[in-house]
Design a protein around this motif. Sequence first.
Motif, PDB file in Angstrom:
ATOM      1  N   ALA A  15       0.920  -1.148   0.081  1.00 36.03           N
ATOM      2  CA  ALA A  15       0.101  -0.154   0.036  1.00 36.03           C
ATOM      3  C   ALA A  15       0.798   1.365  -0.005  1.00 36.03           C
ATOM      4  CB  ALA A  15      -0.999  -0.032   1.160  1.00 36.03           C
ATOM      5  N   PHE A  19       0.329   3.794  -3.259  1.00 33.54           N
ATOM      6  CA  PHE A  19      -0.297   5.003  -3.073  1.00 33.54           C
ATOM      7  C   PHE A  19       0.606   5.963  -2.225  1.00 33.54           C
ATOM      8  CE2 PHE A  19      -3.543   1.842  -2.954  1.00 33.54           C
ATOM      9  CZ  PHE A  19      -4.758   2.462  -3.726  1.00 33.54           C
ATOM     10  N   GLU A  22      -0.252   9.835  -2.802  1.00 29.05           N
ATOM     11  CA  GLU A  22      -1.309  10.193  -1.890  1.00 29.05           C
ATOM     12  C   GLU A  22      -0.678  10.631  -0.559  1.00 29.05           C
ATOM     13  OE1 GLU A  22      -4.861   8.080  -2.080  1.00 29.05           O
ATOM     14  OE2 GLU A  22      -5.132   8.213  -4.206  1.00 29.05           O
ATOM     15  N   TYR A  48      -6.670   9.422   4.359  1.00 20.20           N
ATOM     16  CA  TYR A  48      -6.142   8.425   3.493  1.00 20.20           C
ATOM     17  C   TYR A  48      -7.229   7.171   3.219  1.00 20.20           C
ATOM     18  CZ  TYR A  48      -2.947   4.766   1.914  1.00 20.20           C
ATOM     19  OH  TYR A  48      -2.550   3.684   1.336  1.00 20.20           O
ATOM     20  N   ILE A  61      -7.667  12.680  -2.607  1.00 17.44           N
ATOM     21  CA  ILE A  61      -7.306  11.178  -1.940  1.00 17.44           C
ATOM     22  C   ILE A  61      -8.463  10.150  -2.361  1.00 17.44           C
ATOM     23  CG2 ILE A  61      -6.593  10.074  -0.135  1.00 17.44           C
ATOM     24  CD1 ILE A  61      -4.806  12.449  -0.775  1.00 17.44           C
ATOM     25  N   THR A  62      -8.130   9.193  -2.974  1.00 14.21           N
ATOM     26  CA  THR A  62      -9.234   8.078  -3.475  1.00 14.21           C
ATOM     27  C   THR A  62      -9.406   7.222  -2.252  1.00 14.21           C
ATOM     28  OG1 THR A  62      -7.568   6.401  -4.104  1.00 14.21           O
ATOM     29  CG2 THR A  62      -8.270   7.872  -5.748  1.00 14.21           C
ATOM     30  N   LYS A  64      -9.948   4.267   0.124  1.00 11.55           N
ATOM     31  CA  LYS A  64      -9.588   2.909  -0.052  1.00 11.55           C
ATOM     32  C   LYS A  64     -10.563   2.097   0.910  1.00 11.55           C
ATOM     33  CE  LYS A  64      -5.738   5.032  -1.008  1.00 11.55           C
ATOM     34  NZ  LYS A  64      -6.395   6.497  -0.587  1.00 11.55           N
ATOM     35  N   HIS A 101      -3.757  -0.816   4.867  1.00  9.58           N
ATOM     36  CA  HIS A 101      -3.644   0.699   4.565  1.00  9.58           C
ATOM     37  C   HIS A 101      -3.666   1.326   5.946  1.00  9.58           C
ATOM     38  CE1 HIS A 101      -4.265   0.872   0.259  1.00  9.58           C
ATOM     39  NE2 HIS A 101      -4.860  -0.064   0.491  1.00  9.58           N
ATOM     40  N   GLN A 247      -8.566  -1.537 -10.305  1.00  8.34           N
ATOM     41  CA  GLN A 247      -7.531  -1.565 -10.104  1.00  8.34           C
ATOM     42  C   GLN A 247      -6.924  -2.718 -10.250  1.00  8.34           C
ATOM     43  OE1 GLN A 247      -8.214  -0.720  -5.845  1.00  8.34           O
ATOM     44  NE2 GLN A 247      -8.248   1.476  -5.922  1.00  8.34           N
TER      45      GLN A 247
END
Length: 367
Positions: A15, A19, A22, A48, A61-62, A64, A101, A247
């Motif tokens: 992770a 990312f 980010e 996040y 920020i996508t 998760k 994450h 993804q």
Amino acid sequence: MTVSGIDAQALRPHAEDAFAAELEALAAADDRPRPERWRLSPWAVATYLLGGALPGGGPVITPKYVGPRRLVEVAVATLATDRALLLLGVPGTAKTWVAEHLAAAVSGDSTLLVQGTAGTPEEALRYGWDYARLLAHGPSRAALVPSPVMRAMERGAIVRVEELTRVPADVQDTLITALSEKTLPVPELGEEVQAVHGFNLIATANDRDRGVNELSSALRRRFNTVVLPLPATAEAEVAIVARRVEQLGRSLDLPAVPDGVDEIRRVVTVFRELRDGVTADGRTRLKSPSGTLSTAEAISVVTGGLALAAHFGDGVLRADDVAAGILGAVVRDPATDRLVWQEYLETVVRERDGWKDFYRACREAAA
């Protein structure tokens, strides 16, 4: 990493690598207090996980994890205390994904990991020995092989223990001293390892699978428990599946398959109805199969269908591409699940408007 001089890209980056941009953007914009050795503040860690815009602009920020914000906030707040975190839920509720994450955002390293199994030894949670050095020179720090738990204590980092309830009960309880006293005794050397600020532990567990060992009351008291639910609505689950399939498709170099959301919605509908034991309109009661039919399994079914459509079809995700995967997910016990599936096909799918192609594909897959 290189293999024989050739650059090799990880099939599934950690992770903190996948990312990294980010995490860097969040760290740059984060002006809130951070616990000692945390890479981000608790607010930034939650952002996040849940996604959102950064103050003052910058990349979006996508998300998760798609779920109740308060659950994530409680999980992050727990890690900022002296209590360990237990993520509990049925299989497929993103426990491992969330744990990874969280570790990446807090410590910048999600690789301190113990995978729990029925054969997990005590050494995996405490320490082992380099037996060549042990035999040659006797017990020494150089001969000691630290576990991920010990390394996390020394570094002030987050360690993850996956499937804690699969670990034998007597081995589980070796964590009690580390979690309560924040020390790990090494009696062979007459010393101990003391945890430094930043250390904490995230465990995942479920009580649905076979081979589950209940946590002792003494160990459970060392955890704050956060129960991760299944997605509350069909649309939320469709969004989760679509995002993860996209993804995974990129990481596996699968050609993009357009207009797949209709098939994703049908897969999710089937899974939710059989999981809940009732159709979406509430009119028909259904028998549920033995499997969990989780969101993770829906992602697997659609990803497999995407590969079929891209490599053996016309590039459009169709019912034929997902039918076999659904059959494999639903029919785990041929003696009982096949009857459940056949009844669902004949009483629900066959009569549903716009599902004739899906009905035919599933019938052919089961033939």
